[in-house]
Design an enzyme around this catalytic site. Structure first.
Site, PDB file in Angstrom:
ATOM      1  N   GLN A  94       0.838  -1.192   0.000  1.00 25.94           N
ATOM      2  CA  GLN A  94       0.000   0.000   0.000  1.00 25.94           C
ATOM      3  C   GLN A  94       0.875   1.244   0.000  1.00 25.94           C
ATOM      4  O   GLN A  94       1.665   1.449   0.909  1.00 25.94           O
ATOM      5  CB  GLN A  94      -0.875  -0.047   1.254  1.00 25.94           C
ATOM      6  CG  GLN A  94      -1.718   1.176   1.480  1.00 25.94           C
ATOM      7  CD  GLN A  94      -2.296   1.168   2.883  1.00 25.94           C
ATOM      8  OE1 GLN A  94      -2.928   0.217   3.294  1.00 25.94           O
ATOM      9  NE2 GLN A  94      -2.068   2.223   3.627  1.00 25.94           N
ATOM     10  N   SER A 127       1.358   6.540   2.813  1.00 23.88           N
ATOM     11  CA  SER A 127       2.118   7.500   3.619  1.00 23.88           C
ATOM     12  C   SER A 127       3.307   8.052   2.846  1.00 23.88           C
ATOM     13  O   SER A 127       3.903   7.362   2.008  1.00 23.88           O
ATOM     14  CB  SER A 127       2.638   6.831   4.886  1.00 23.88           C
ATOM     15  OG  SER A 127       1.574   6.516   5.729  1.00 23.88           O
ATOM     16  N   SER A 186       5.039  -1.749   3.970  1.00 28.97           N
ATOM     17  CA  SER A 186       5.425  -3.119   4.263  1.00 28.97           C
ATOM     18  C   SER A 186       5.250  -3.961   3.009  1.00 28.97           C
ATOM     19  O   SER A 186       4.379  -3.684   2.185  1.00 28.97           O
ATOM     20  CB  SER A 186       4.646  -3.701   5.443  1.00 28.97           C
ATOM     21  OG  SER A 186       3.371  -3.144   5.513  1.00 28.97           O
ATOM     22  N   GLU A 208      -8.190  -1.515   6.893  1.00 29.77           N
ATOM     23  CA  GLU A 208      -6.893  -1.642   7.544  1.00 29.77           C
ATOM     24  C   GLU A 208      -7.058  -1.645   9.054  1.00 29.77           C
ATOM     25  O   GLU A 208      -6.482  -2.442   9.765  1.00 29.77           O
ATOM     26  CB  GLU A 208      -5.974  -0.478   7.140  1.00 29.77           C
ATOM     27  CG  GLU A 208      -4.670  -0.458   7.949  1.00 29.77           C
ATOM     28  CD  GLU A 208      -3.715   0.638   7.520  1.00 29.77           C
ATOM     29  OE1 GLU A 208      -4.186   1.710   7.101  1.00 29.77           O
ATOM     30  OE2 GLU A 208      -2.500   0.405   7.611  1.00 29.77           O
ATOM     31  N   GLU A 262      -3.873   9.245  18.309  1.00 30.26           N
ATOM     32  CA  GLU A 262      -4.453  10.592  18.352  1.00 30.26           C
ATOM     33  C   GLU A 262      -5.547  10.738  17.288  1.00 30.26           C
ATOM     34  O   GLU A 262      -6.628  11.268  17.556  1.00 30.26           O
ATOM     35  CB  GLU A 262      -3.347  11.645  18.130  1.00 30.26           C
ATOM     36  CG  GLU A 262      -2.398  11.811  19.318  1.00 30.26           C
ATOM     37  CD  GLU A 262      -1.409  10.654  19.473  1.00 30.26           C
ATOM     38  OE1 GLU A 262      -1.241   9.862  18.525  1.00 30.26           O
ATOM     39  OE2 GLU A 262      -0.811  10.546  20.561  1.00 30.26           O
TER      40      GLU A 262
END
Lengths: 370, 403
Positions: free
Chosen positions: B117, B120, B152, B235, B372
């Protein structure tokens, strides 16, 4: 039956319980009852029993009950906890009735249960010692065969009780005894409580006439069964109270403006509310799991009850503390209802032997299994 | 609300699974052939449509299928191709053109094609929608420039889910488009990213003129954020879903260690472990309850609860394990994995690897949505609390400060 999957009947029961608790226990009424000696309205209690039929949910049909189980009782308890409904749910329905049924004395059960189920008789289980220790190995009340002598403290709903099931030591070991609430030689004193929505009493027996209930050998198990049942009911009531607290904190965080914006838009407040939500969800899972374990054997009922005590007491306390904090100064006032639930959380954590004892039993069961 | 699958669906799933096992005995069938048979029979994702690896029945019946298939010794494809099974497949089946879905799903299901994926970036972590990797259309091919990170399996993956910016002149959420990228494209370079455990579970992926046919776009141009939500909710469920067995996962490691090492026990540690057990079991029961309550509905924001709780609990449990081990905890096997590349996660680490799992658990509260961000989701989407005042949502992405 799948755990956590409520039947249509159970969902309907929840609606009924929610409706009557909301109607009969508004905050003003809770506060009025806090100032009365008995702490509850006997008319409301009789209506819950005779009119709505909620006091015998977990009592078998052959004893005049609804023949449902602890899941149903938990649904009722959740609503009474949400609304702080006054009444001897814990002392009578959750403790004394299970003890009476477990004692296996059909004659006494047949005599007492009709009045208990229609709400006209308040029955209490007195199974503490004079310091309030739950189910002591050495009861502080003794019997000579006919009468009881000694004292007990922290007896839930003990002052209002029309009759008491008393754990007393006799020649054959600890046994349950039936005592009339107005029996000569019995003195009762309401203990001034931190939680004004529950009543505990100190009892003094001075040669009080008593009738044995069941066999001496069955008493310890009957008291243990009753304690376990009551622990699940207490856990479910904590879920209702914690949910009410969370709802109130969230409502306040949404509408209270500081620095030109709702305080709930600050992550410091929002994240605290999120943690409170997790606590409420975990408490709900643990409480209902314990109820299902008792009814359907989805888990060891004793382990599940102790788990429910540990999880719900911690969660209830954290949510109550958080709700005080989110409300700021208002949350510390007498006028705001938060302290009523906060005191419930503090007090409940110590009842029925307390959460530390539950954690110790849980540890013994899980960490070093035989 | 009905949460139980009809008995006929249960029977269909169980019967189909038994037939697959009978016709393709796991012991004597090559892995890809067995998984292909599962896909063809509709057991890869039972809630997917017929022909796409599913039977069109309730998602909750997947456990039943898996218990028959894996109970007979079949492979656990989720462990081999986690991003493929957990995230790519639900996204592809929902958003890809039918002929593209048909091309992609079967090799994914057989694990011949592993997936990763590419979301990020160094400049876009929690603020994923602010990402900067650009995709520009050249004829009927997209050309991609940029850098991704924390990927990953990138070194072994054949395909990637890619989120890229296709329009920098509109507010950030509206300028994104979602693609499936061929990782063998010459414009893709994968470099391992070493982490504090010593292993390199993740990678940096540099995209320098990587090309994607327009047919491998998922959803409309500019709709990438909406598509990405499908992936991300899956996810969170994949990471946080946890096991339904009491005493499994990290708490199981702690309990095992406690039983094996009576010499290390102290009363205060015993209290801590009791509290951790209670918390872990409450989390497990909450997961069970959510599964029952959600039935066949898609995962909502409540799926963030198990992820949030599981991550923080893992850390607390490994903190406990380290304290229990005492001075032994100061030792570490090796920071140099044999081949420099290690896919070990805390779930696969054995009892002798507590230190590694302990270090690895630091990432749990960051990966797949930081704690968060998850608390914001719970606060805003479940409790209805207002969001933070935003300075970036209505400005063109190009004008938003980054750094």
């Amino acid at each position: 039956m799948v755990e956590f999957e409520f039947t249509a009947e159970q969902r309907a029961l929840r609606e009924v319980a929610r409706d009557v608790c909301t109607r009969w226990s508004p905050e003003a009424e809770v506060r009025r009852l806090m100032g009365t000696p008995e702490g509850f309205d006997r008319t409301v209690w009789r209506r819950l029993g005779a009119d709505v039929g909620l006091l015998g949910l977990a009592v078998p049909e052959e004893h005049g009950g609804a023949g449902a189980g602890l899941v149903e009782l938990a649904l009722l308890a959740e609503e009474t906890g949400r609304t702080l409904l006054g009444g001897p749910l814990l002392g009578t329905v959750a403790l004394a009735v299970p003890a009476l049924l477990a004692a296996g004395d059909d004659a006494v059960a047949a005599e007492l249960l009709p009045g208990v189920l229609d709400g006209s008789t308040v029955l209490a289980l007195a199974a503490t010692d004079d310091r309030g220790t739950w189910a002591p190995a050495q009861p502080s009340v003794t019997t000579d065969g006919g009468t009881l002598t000694g004292g007990q403290a922290h007896v839930l709903d003990g002052a209002a009780a029309d009759a008491l099931l008393v754990l007393a030591a006799g020649e054959q070991g600890p046994a349950l005894h039936l005592v009339d609430g107005g029996a000569p030689g019995l003195t009762r004193e309401v203990q001034s409580g931190l939680d004004l929505t529950r009543r505990q009493a100190r009892l003094r027996f001075d040669g009080v006439a008593a009738r044995p209930v069941g066999s001496a050998g069955a008493a310890a198990d009957a008291v243990a069964t009753a304690r376990r049942t009551a622990a699940v009911v207490l856990a479910a009531a904590a879920v209702g109270s914690a949910q009410r607290l969370l709802d109130s904190a969230v409502e306040h965080a949404r509408t209270r403006l500081q620095f030109g914006r709702p305080i709930g838009s600050f992550q410091a407040i929002k994240h605290r509310c999120a943690d409170m939500l997790v606590d409420v969800e975990h408490a709900r899972s643990a409480a209902y799991h314990a109820a299902w374990a008792a009814d359907e054997g989805t888990d060891d009922p004793a382990l599940a009850a102790d788990l429910a005590t540990v999880v719900t007491t911690e969660a209830h306390l954290r949510v109550a503390r958080g709700t005080v904090q989110v409300h700021g100064g208002t949350g510390f006032t007498w006028e705001h209802p938060t302290h009523l639930h906060y005191k419930r959380a503090v007090s409940d954590a110590a009842l029925l032997g307390g959460r530390a004892a539950a954690a110790a039993r849980l540890a013994d069961a899980v960490l070093e299994p035989a | 609300m009905t949460t139980t699958a009809p008995t006929s669906h249960r029977e269909l799933v169980a019967e189909t699974a038994r037939r697959v096992v009978a016709e393709h005995p796991p012991a004597s069938t090559p892995r890809d052939e067995f998984l292909g048979a599962c896909f063809d029979a509709g057991l890869a994702w039972v809630h997917f449509p017929h022909g796409s690896g599913g039977l069109g029945v309730e998602a909750g019946l997947q456990d039943l299928a898996d218990s028959v298939l894996q109970g007979a010794g079949g492979p656990v494809p989720f462990a081999i191709n986690p991003i493929g099974y957990g995230m790519a497949a639900p996204t592809v089946v929902e958003h890809a053109r039918p002929e593209v879905a048909a091309e992609l799903l079967r090799p994914l299901a057989t694990c011949e094609e592993l997936w990763c994926q590419l979301f990020s970036e160094p400049g876009a972590g929690s603020d994923l929608a602010g990402l900067a990797t650009r995709a520009v259309l050249d004829g009927d091919t997209w050309v991609v420039e940029g850098q991704k990170v924390w990927t990953s399996l990138a070194h072994r993956a054949r395909r990637a889910l890619l989120l890229a910016r296709t329009d920098p002149d509109v507010p950030k959420h509206r300028g994104l488009t979602y693609f499936v990228l061929d990782m063998t494209d010459p414009g893709v370079e994968v470099r391992p990213l070493r982490q504090m455990t010593g292993a390199a579970e993740f990678n940096e992926v540099h995209l320098d003129g990587a090309r994607i046919p327009d047919s491998h776009r998922l959803g409309e141009v500019g709709q990438g954020w909406r598509v990405a939500m499908t992936t991300l909710m899956n996810e969170r469920r994949a990471i946080g879903g946890g096991s339904s067995r009491r005493g499994s996962g990290s708490i199981g490691t702690a309990l095992r260690l406690w039983r094996e090492r009576p010499d290390l026990r102290t009363p205060t540690l015993r209290d801590r472990l009791t509290q951790l057990f209670a918390a872990a079991d409450a989390a497990r029961l909450t997961g069970e309850r959510q599964r029952v309550e959600s039935g066949d509905r898609p995962v909502g924001p409540e799926g963030s609860i198990p992820k949030l709780v599981g991550a923080e609990l893992n850390q607390a449990v490994y903190d406990f394990c380290m304290d229990l081990l005492g001075v032994e905890a100061t030792l570490y096997g090796s920071y140099d994995p044999p081949d420099g590349v290690d896919d070990a996660t805390d779930e696969t680490a054995g009892a002798g690897d507590v230190q590694r799992a302990f270090l690895r658990s630091r990432a749990n509260t960051i990966e797949g949505g930081t704690s968060e961000v998850l608390r914001n989701i719970l606060g805003e989407r479940l409790l209805g609390l207002p969001g933070e005042p935003r300075t970036d949502t209505n400005r063109p992405w190009r004008e938003v400060p980054r750094g």
